[in-house]
Enzyme design. Sequence first.
Site, PDB file in Angstrom:
ATOM      1  CG  ASN A   4      -0.428  -0.130   2.529  1.00  0.00           C
ATOM      2  OD1 ASN A   4       0.541  -0.847   2.748  1.00  0.00           O
ATOM      3  ND2 ASN A   4      -1.036   0.540   3.493  1.00  0.00           N
TER       4      ASN A   4
ATOM      5  CD  GLU B 291      -1.516   5.013   4.661  1.00  0.00           C
ATOM      6  OE1 GLU B 291      -2.143   4.083   5.178  1.00  0.00           O
ATOM      7  OE2 GLU B 291      -0.963   5.899   5.338  1.00  0.00           O
ATOM      8  CG  ASN B 292      -1.380  11.220  -2.045  1.00  0.00           C
ATOM      9  OD1 ASN B 292      -1.823  12.301  -1.668  1.00  0.00           O
ATOM     10  ND2 ASN B 292      -0.625  11.088  -3.115  1.00  0.00           N
TER      11      ASN B 292
ATOM     12  CE1 TYR C 269      -5.244   7.532   4.081  1.00  0.00           C
ATOM     13  CE2 TYR C 269      -7.465   7.667   4.941  1.00  0.00           C
ATOM     14  CZ  TYR C 269      -6.273   6.990   4.820  1.00  0.00           C
ATOM     15  OH  TYR C 269      -6.106   5.786   5.442  1.00  0.00           O
TER      16      TYR C 269
ATOM     17  CD  GLU D 134      -5.417  -6.021  -1.383  1.00  0.00           C
ATOM     18  OE1 GLU D 134      -6.116  -6.497  -0.489  1.00  0.00           O
ATOM     19  OE2 GLU D 134      -4.950  -4.862  -1.333  1.00  0.00           O
TER      20      GLU D 134
END
Length: 145
Positions: free
Chosen positions: A48, A50-51, A54, A61
């Site tokens: 994953n 993230e940023n 959001y 996946e």
Amino acid sequence: MTDTIGADLAALFEAAAAAKSLAYAPYSNFPVGAAVRDEHGRLHAGCNVENAAYPVGTCAEAGAIAAMIAAGGRAITTILITGNGPILVTPCGACRQRIREFAEPETPIHIAGPEGIRRSFTLEALLPESFGPDNLKLRYSHSDA
């Protein structure tokens, strides 16, 4: 671990765990790793990412599937997702649909924690009666109308 889960799942687990260790999760502090095996037997992993904006981040996946596609794979034969915590880290709804694009209903989806495999499902069990590519390719005869 290979004695308890088999070499195939051990390789998936190791690839997913390695990807999880590289996850970029400064906001949730919840790293996730995923690994898929394609129709050629090759492994592809993702984590994953993230940023700050959001929810613009990417699931593990999705990263593994993108790596598979970039390497020329087009079919998921098995997938393993690993995360931390006591609750199963199953694919989110969007990722279930992403998996559906490249997997058959009987495709195994293995859910793991740091200690190893916790539970296994089929795609059909996680996304029953799903809409997928085959729906768009169906050809109906006049008698079906």
